[in-house]
Design a protein around this motif. Structure first.
Motif, PDB file in Angstrom:
ATOM      1  N   GLU A 151      -2.635  11.459 -10.199  1.00 40.46           N
ATOM      2  CA  GLU A 151      -1.890  12.678 -10.522  1.00 40.46           C
ATOM      3  C   GLU A 151      -0.390  12.441 -10.718  1.00 40.46           C
ATOM      4  N   ASN A 152       0.219  11.629  -9.867  1.00 40.42           N
ATOM      5  CA  ASN A 152       1.667  11.440  -9.935  1.00 40.42           C
ATOM      6  C   ASN A 152       2.075  10.081 -10.491  1.00 40.42           C
ATOM      7  N   GLY A 153       1.201   9.404 -11.213  1.00 41.73           N
ATOM      8  CA  GLY A 153       1.549   8.101 -11.766  1.00 41.73           C
ATOM      9  C   GLY A 153       0.345   7.196 -11.919  1.00 41.73           C
ATOM     10  N   HIS A 154       0.505   5.950 -11.511  1.00 42.22           N
ATOM     11  CA  HIS A 154      -0.562   4.959 -11.615  1.00 42.22           C
ATOM     12  C   HIS A 154      -0.672   4.193 -10.300  1.00 42.22           C
ATOM     13  N   ARG A 155      -1.905   4.121  -9.778  1.00 42.78           N
ATOM     14  CA  ARG A 155      -2.162   3.401  -8.534  1.00 42.78           C
ATOM     15  C   ARG A 155      -2.560   1.969  -8.874  1.00 42.78           C
ATOM     16  N   VAL A 156      -1.890   1.016  -8.252  1.00 44.90           N
ATOM     17  CA  VAL A 156      -2.225  -0.395  -8.396  1.00 44.90           C
ATOM     18  C   VAL A 156      -2.853  -0.839  -7.080  1.00 44.90           C
ATOM     19  N   GLU A 157      -4.132  -1.180  -7.132  1.00 47.15           N
ATOM     20  CA  GLU A 157      -4.848  -1.645  -5.941  1.00 47.15           C
ATOM     21  C   GLU A 157      -4.849  -3.164  -5.957  1.00 47.15           C
ATOM     22  N   VAL A 217      -2.827  -8.473   9.049  1.00 46.19           N
ATOM     23  CA  VAL A 217      -3.687  -9.239   8.146  1.00 46.19           C
ATOM     24  C   VAL A 217      -4.151 -10.454   8.951  1.00 46.19           C
ATOM     25  N   PRO A 218      -5.418 -10.477   9.384  1.00 46.84           N
ATOM     26  CA  PRO A 218      -5.911 -11.585  10.203  1.00 46.84           C
ATOM     27  C   PRO A 218      -5.860 -12.914   9.461  1.00 46.84           C
ATOM     28  N   GLY A 219      -5.833 -13.995  10.219  1.00 46.93           N
ATOM     29  CA  GLY A 219      -5.848 -15.322   9.638  1.00 46.93           C
ATOM     30  C   GLY A 219      -7.149 -15.589   8.896  1.00 46.93           C
ATOM     31  N   ASN A 220      -7.059 -16.346   7.811  1.00 44.96           N
ATOM     32  CA  ASN A 220      -8.219 -16.703   6.982  1.00 44.96           C
ATOM     33  C   ASN A 220      -9.037 -15.496   6.557  1.00 44.96           C
ATOM     34  N   SER A 221      -8.362 -14.418   6.173  1.00 44.76           N
ATOM     35  CA  SER A 221      -9.081 -13.229   5.726  1.00 44.76           C
ATOM     36  C   SER A 221      -8.219 -12.473   4.719  1.00 44.76           C
ATOM     37  N   LYS A 222      -8.773 -11.361   4.241  1.00 43.49           N
ATOM     38  CA  LYS A 222      -8.012 -10.557   3.286  1.00 43.49           C
ATOM     39  C   LYS A 222      -8.024  -9.104   3.707  1.00 43.49           C
ATOM     40  N   ALA A 223      -7.039  -8.393   3.194  1.00 42.33           N
ATOM     41  CA  ALA A 223      -6.942  -6.955   3.393  1.00 42.33           C
ATOM     42  C   ALA A 223      -6.677  -6.339   2.026  1.00 42.33           C
ATOM     43  N   SER A 224      -6.958  -5.065   1.896  1.00 45.08           N
ATOM     44  CA  SER A 224      -6.762  -4.379   0.618  1.00 45.08           C
ATOM     45  C   SER A 224      -5.808  -3.221   0.788  1.00 45.08           C
ATOM     46  N   GLY A 225      -5.091  -2.924  -0.278  1.00 44.40           N
ATOM     47  CA  GLY A 225      -4.153  -1.812  -0.238  1.00 44.40           C
ATOM     48  C   GLY A 225      -3.777  -1.404  -1.644  1.00 44.40           C
ATOM     49  N   GLY A 226      -2.804  -0.547  -1.745  1.00 39.47           N
ATOM     50  CA  GLY A 226      -2.368  -0.093  -3.058  1.00 39.47           C
ATOM     51  C   GLY A 226      -0.991   0.523  -3.003  1.00 39.47           C
ATOM     52  N   VAL A 227      -0.363   0.585  -4.155  1.00 36.10           N
ATOM     53  CA  VAL A 227       0.936   1.239  -4.319  1.00 36.10           C
ATOM     54  C   VAL A 227       0.836   2.166  -5.520  1.00 36.10           C
ATOM     55  N   VAL A 228       1.704   3.163  -5.568  1.00 37.09           N
ATOM     56  CA  VAL A 228       1.707   4.113  -6.676  1.00 37.09           C
ATOM     57  C   VAL A 228       3.045   3.996  -7.405  1.00 37.09           C
ATOM     58  N   ASN A 266       4.239  -6.847 -16.466  1.00 40.09           N
ATOM     59  CA  ASN A 266       3.916  -7.774 -15.394  1.00 40.09           C
ATOM     60  C   ASN A 266       4.036  -7.057 -14.048  1.00 40.09           C
ATOM     61  N   ILE A 267       3.024  -7.220 -13.210  1.00 39.79           N
ATOM     62  CA  ILE A 267       3.050  -6.663 -11.849  1.00 39.79           C
ATOM     63  C   ILE A 267       3.261  -7.840 -10.899  1.00 39.79           C
ATOM     64  N   ARG A 268       4.351  -7.800 -10.164  1.00 40.41           N
ATOM     65  CA  ARG A 268       4.676  -8.885  -9.232  1.00 40.41           C
ATOM     66  C   ARG A 268       4.545  -8.360  -7.806  1.00 40.41           C
ATOM     67  N   LEU A 269       3.763  -9.062  -6.990  1.00 43.75           N
ATOM     68  CA  LEU A 269       3.556  -8.703  -5.587  1.00 43.75           C
ATOM     69  C   LEU A 269       4.051  -9.854  -4.715  1.00 43.75           C
ATOM     70  N   ARG A 270       4.758  -9.517  -3.642  1.00 48.48           N
ATOM     71  CA  ARG A 270       5.177 -10.565  -2.718  1.00 48.48           C
ATOM     72  C   ARG A 270       5.374  -9.984  -1.330  1.00 48.48           C
ATOM     73  N   ALA A 271       5.123 -10.828  -0.339  1.00 44.38           N
ATOM     74  CA  ALA A 271       5.322 -10.429   1.043  1.00 44.38           C
ATOM     75  C   ALA A 271       6.806 -10.555   1.363  1.00 44.38           C
TER      76      ALA A 271
END
Length: 136
Positions: free
Chosen positions: A62-68, A105-116, A125-130
């Protein structure tokens, strides 16, 4: 059948071979699990968190685009309060950014999330960094 005499209980019949086999197999499984957990504890090297990202979907909302996305921790140690910055860039210049924080975020595993994002990231280009984390 159990018999009682002089406040002592004794079995009238010797145990069946299946009972012995079940007991031996169960004991072997328990000892194997204890040895495996002890080995992992003693031999596993503590590797600090190291993150990589994979964009899984871009969806209009509704308010933009969600990047998961998925965040993968390749280290063996767990990271807490992981701050992630997402940027849309065009010709190397940032157009829009967003941030999200993962509780852990546990060791040797993954988690999922998103930004709007308010703008459409399609074709950009979508750049993600910790940005940082804490030790739990």
């Amino acid at each position: 059948m159990t018999t009682s005499s002089n406040n002592r209980h004794t079995e009238a019949v010797k145990p069946h071979w299946v009972e012995w086999a079940t007991g031996v197999v169960s004991a072997m499984i328990v000892l194997t699990m204890i040895a495996w957990i002890a080995g992992e504890t003693l031999l596993q090297e503590d590797v600090p968190p190291s993150f990589s990202f994979t964009v899984s979907a871009v969806t209009p909302v509704e308010n933009g685009h969600r990047v998961e996305f998925d965040i993968l921790n390749r280290g063996t140690l767990t990271a807490a309060a992981v701050s992630v910055r997402a940027e849309i860039t065009e010709q190397g210049q940032p157009v829009e950014d967003a941030e999200v924080t993962f509780d852990y975020v546990p060791g040797n595993s993954k988690a999922s999330g998103g930004v709007v994002f308010t703008g459409d990231p399609t074709g950009r280009n979508i750049r993600l960094r910790a940005m940082g984390y804490t030790d739990p």
